[in-house]
Design an enzyme around this catalytic site. Structure first.
Site, mmCIF file in Angstrom:
data_model
loop_
_atom_site.group_PDB
_atom_site.id
_atom_site.type_symbol
_atom_site.label_atom_id
_atom_site.label_comp_id
_atom_site.label_asym_id
_atom_site.label_seq_id
_atom_site.Cartn_x
_atom_site.Cartn_y
_atom_site.Cartn_z
ATOM 1 N N CYS A 1 0.859 -1.177 0.000
ATOM 2 C CA CYS A 1 0.000 0.000 0.000
ATOM 3 C C CYS A 1 0.900 1.233 0.000
ATOM 4 O O CYS A 1 2.113 1.133 0.038
ATOM 5 C CB CYS A 1 -0.858 0.036 1.248
ATOM 6 N N ARG B 1 1.386 1.620 -6.002
ATOM 7 C CA ARG B 1 1.533 0.693 -4.858
ATOM 8 C C ARG B 1 0.203 0.094 -4.437
ATOM 9 O O ARG B 1 0.158 -0.831 -3.621
ATOM 10 C CB ARG B 1 2.155 1.432 -3.672
ATOM 11 N N ASN C 1 1.165 0.294 6.005
ATOM 12 C CA ASN C 1 1.563 -0.489 4.839
ATOM 13 C C ASN C 1 2.340 -1.681 5.364
ATOM 14 O O ASN C 1 3.313 -1.522 6.090
ATOM 15 C CB ASN C 1 2.449 0.332 3.887
ATOM 16 N N GLY C 2 1.885 -2.882 5.017
ATOM 17 C CA GLY C 2 2.584 -4.093 5.459
ATOM 18 C C GLY C 2 1.581 -5.176 5.789
ATOM 19 O O GLY C 2 0.411 -5.096 5.427
ATOM 20 N N GLU D 1 7.724 -11.896 -25.512
ATOM 21 C CA GLU D 1 6.681 -10.863 -25.295
ATOM 22 C C GLU D 1 7.285 -9.472 -25.078
ATOM 23 O O GLU D 1 6.623 -8.472 -25.314
ATOM 24 C CB GLU D 1 5.766 -11.232 -24.139
ATOM 25 N N LYS E 1 8.771 -14.868 -21.753
ATOM 26 C CA LYS E 1 9.430 -13.632 -21.327
ATOM 27 C C LYS E 1 10.245 -13.057 -22.476
ATOM 28 O O LYS E 1 10.230 -11.861 -22.737
ATOM 29 C CB LYS E 1 10.333 -13.910 -20.114
ATOM 30 N N LYS F 1 -2.113 -5.739 -19.694
ATOM 31 C CA LYS F 1 -1.769 -6.382 -18.415
ATOM 32 C C LYS F 1 -2.820 -7.427 -18.045
ATOM 33 O O LYS F 1 -2.512 -8.453 -17.481
ATOM 34 C CB LYS F 1 -1.649 -5.342 -17.304
ATOM 35 N N GLU G 1 8.142 -20.602 -19.655
ATOM 36 C CA GLU G 1 8.100 -19.224 -19.133
ATOM 37 C C GLU G 1 9.269 -18.414 -19.662
ATOM 38 O O GLU G 1 9.113 -17.246 -20.022
ATOM 39 C CB GLU G 1 8.089 -19.237 -17.603
ATOM 40 N N HIS H 1 11.602 -34.555 -33.459
ATOM 41 C CA HIS H 1 10.378 -34.921 -34.201
ATOM 42 C C HIS H 1 9.935 -33.795 -35.125
ATOM 43 O O HIS H 1 8.761 -33.678 -35.451
ATOM 44 C CB HIS H 1 9.272 -35.298 -33.205
ATOM 45 N N TRP I 1 -3.776 -1.623 -1.205
ATOM 46 C CA TRP I 1 -3.730 -2.854 -1.996
ATOM 47 C C TRP I 1 -4.147 -3.939 -1.007
ATOM 48 O O TRP I 1 -3.365 -4.329 -0.135
ATOM 49 C CB TRP I 1 -2.324 -3.111 -2.537
#
Ligand code: AGP
Length: 612
Positions: free
Chosen positions: A2, A27, A102-103, A492, A489, A607, A485, A508, A76
């Site tokens: 946050c 944040r 925040n935490g 993209e 990365k 996103k 992955e 093959h 958040w």
């Protein structure tokens, strides 16, 4: 995570707080609030769900809240849905103490039970309200001084916090306390500022103090006094911020993606801690009971993109540890198959945003067919989180870069914890093995940090690949999941064509694409498959490929085959994805930077893909 801001000084506080919060929306942005004090008067609190704009409208851009001392917060959600009630600031029953945080308070339930026994009541489902009321409790119990009250609370609280607190008996004063969460304090011309990050106060001052862990401070009359955990005053020297505003929002990193790559140790730690209680995995917050874990006869994992790659990795881990039949499907395929589903199955939908259209549709289909559903989601209160029967929240915090990194890594942690717990309750592993697996999980954050500390070699190698035409990632078993992955990365954000291939499958057909200088990255973290993959790499090399190896320390014989090798620390092999993926994230990032591309906002991508 946050964002918090605070101000006490000669100017009206609310506009300054809103301006600061607008620089911290990266944040967190599911709700926001202000508390402002006008001299001796009672503190006024205004909160709003949604983006900061809603709060600004509610307070006429702060002009409706008179006062020169105040605290603000943009949220958040970690504990409790995004809502006005759960938004900060939070206050004690009689308004004596008001605070923002925040935490994550890990022992908030234990503290809440203590306060309930002392007669406190709670209006929200947040850990922050517990912290504020704990401070109020100690304020009333001891000498009625803010420093003592906060110190006593700091001793009791386990977790991370950046707290900003106002006390009714101390007008014009703000008290702050910090452990692990970021906080910066600024002083300029008789005004004092507090914020989670530099951007929020850079407009007002470059003269700042960094408060240390388990330290406190009092801000009043243009001065800051620091205290240690014993309540003794400590001296601190100010420093000058050199950043420009845009750089500051990324905490000095060039891109959000690089910042988020570096946030992975903490994101992994926070996600792991959210289900670790006294050395064991406790899924009560997820809502899956032991009986349910014992009863499932099949697991289906459904997701898109990188979240799908997490599913592929977790399939191997679940099969290996819990001997469970697991099927992984792309959400866009799952929803259109006429596939018979085991009514006794569990459908796991993995999604950072919790809004991906195909994944949400797959969830709804699974529910319609009567299967139990679990969401592994990063955004609290998102559609998938709300509609799944159970939710395992990843605590990655807001992920701004389109290319996911920290959310991916925290999804892996969720998958590992589920697999380990499934394995224990189904009698597939001993208690000793269980404990060993958990201690291996607890080593991951530090091991990830070690890889990040050595990133320069990867940066050097990546910069030489800017003109590559095709890049192949190959591996077997979990190494194939890692290759998936790594390849995504790369393509993209660098726009270089890339393929991930099960190493045994190359011959093959696809090996016909290997030409002189084609980069082939062999992923080799699984010891039983090591030699096989080396052979596949040699097959590529004999056709002109340039080989990079990615393996664990100790496998130095790979240098007889690969021209460039990256090593990662050894861990339990079923958790190797969490370590091997880090160099591949960095590879994609540095190739994109070398090509001068927009790393955080790659062309054609969004996103969250909320359309089909
Ligand atoms: C990965 O870097 C991409 N951002 C994309 O593949 C993403 O993982 C996919 O769109 C799924 O998004 P979700 O996790 O929000 O459902």
């Amino acid at each position: 995570m946050c964002g918090i801001v605070s101000y006490t000084g000669h100017s009206q506080a609310a506009p300054i707080l809103l301006d600061g919060l607008s620089k911290l929306e990266y944040r967190g942005y599911d709700s926001a609030g202000l508390a402002v004090r006008n001299g001796e008067n009672k503190t006024r609190i205004v909160k709003a769900k949604g983006r900061l704009k809603a709060l600004a409208e509610k307070t006429d851009n702060g002009h409706a809240l008179a006062g020169t001392c105040g605290i603000g917060h943009t949220r958040w959600a970690t504990h409790g849905e995004p809502s006005e009630t759960n938004a900060h600031p939070h206050t004690s029953d009689n308004g004596n103490v008001v605070g923002v945080h925040n935490g994550i308070i890990e022992n908030y339930q234990e503290l809440k039970n203590k306060l309930l026994r002392k007669g406190y009541e709670f209006y929200s489902s947040t850990d922050t309200e517990v912290a504020v009321k704990l401070i109020d409790y100690y304020y009333k119990k001891y000498e009625h001084t803010p420093v003592d009250a906060i110190n006593h609370a700091m001793v009791r609280i386990r977790g991370s916090y950046a707290l900003a607190i106002m006390f009714q008996d101390y007008p014009g004063e703000i008290y702050v306390a910090r452990k692990d969460s970021p906080m910066i304090i600024g002083v300029e011309n008789g005004d004092c500022y507090v914020a989670s990050d530099v951007p929020a106060i850079l407009k007002y001052t470059r003269n700042v103090y960094y408060i240390g862990n388990l330290e406190m401070a009092r801000l009043a009359n243009g001065t800051v006094t620091f205290y240690n955990l014993d309540g003794d005053e400590i001296e601190k020297k100010p420093t000058q911020i050199k950043w420009d505003a845009e750089a500051a929002e990324k905490a000095g990193y060039e891109h959000f993606m690089l910042k988020e790559i570096h946030e992975q140790p903490k994101a992994v730690q926070d996600t792991l801690n959210s289900v670790l209680k006294d050395g064991a995995i406790d899924l009560s917050s997820v809502g899956l009971t032991e009986e349910e874990l014992q009863s499932f006869s099949q697991v289906y994992i459904v997701a898109c993109g990188s979240a799908y790659h997490v599913g592929v990795a977790c399939q191997y881990v679940l099969e290996d540890l819990a001997q469970l039949p697991v099927r992984v499907d792309l959400a866009s395929e799952f929803r259109y198959r006429s596939m018979p589903l085991d009514p006794n199955g569990l459908v796991i939908v993995i999604s950072q945003s919790g809004e991906t259209a195909d994944s949400l549709a797959a969830l709804r289909l699974a529910k319609k067919k009567g299967l139990k559903t679990l969401g592994i989601v990063n955004v609290v209160g998102s559609s998938i989180a709300r509609e799944a029967d159970n939710v395992f929240y990843t605590l990655a915090g807001p992920e701004i870069a389109v290319a996911t990194t920290k959310a991916y890594s925290t999804q892996l942690i969720a998958g590992y914890c589920l697999a380990v717990q499934f394995a224990l309750v189904r009698g597939c592993i001993s208690k000793g093995r269980y404990q060993d697996l958990i201690s291996q999980l607890q080593c991951l954050p530090e091991q990830i940090q070690k890889i990040l500390d050595d990133k320069e070699r990867i940066q050097w190698f990546a910069a030489k690949q800017a003109n590559a035409r095709d890049v192949f990632f190959i591996g077997r078993g979990l190494d194939y999941a890692i290759s998936l992955e790594g390849s995504l990365k790369m393509k993209e954000i660098s726009y270089i064509h890339s393929e991930a291939y099960a190493a045994g499958e190359l011959k093959h057909g696809t090996i016909s694409l290997i030409e002189d200088g084609t980069l082939v990255i062999g992923v080799l973290t699984q010891s039983e498959l090591y030699e096989k993959t080396i052979s596949n790499m040699v097959e590529c090399k004999s056709r002109g490929a340039y080989l990079m190896g990615l393996t664990t320390y100790g496998n130095y014989n790979i240098e007889d085959t690969a021209s460039f090798t990256v090593y990662v620390p050894k861990t339990e092999e079923c958790f190797a994805t969490s370590l091997a993926v880090i160099p591949l994230q960095l590879m994609g990032y540095y190739v994109s930077v070398a090509k001068g591309l927009d790393v955080d906002k790659p062309r054609n991508l969004a996103k969250s893909v909320t359309v089909e």
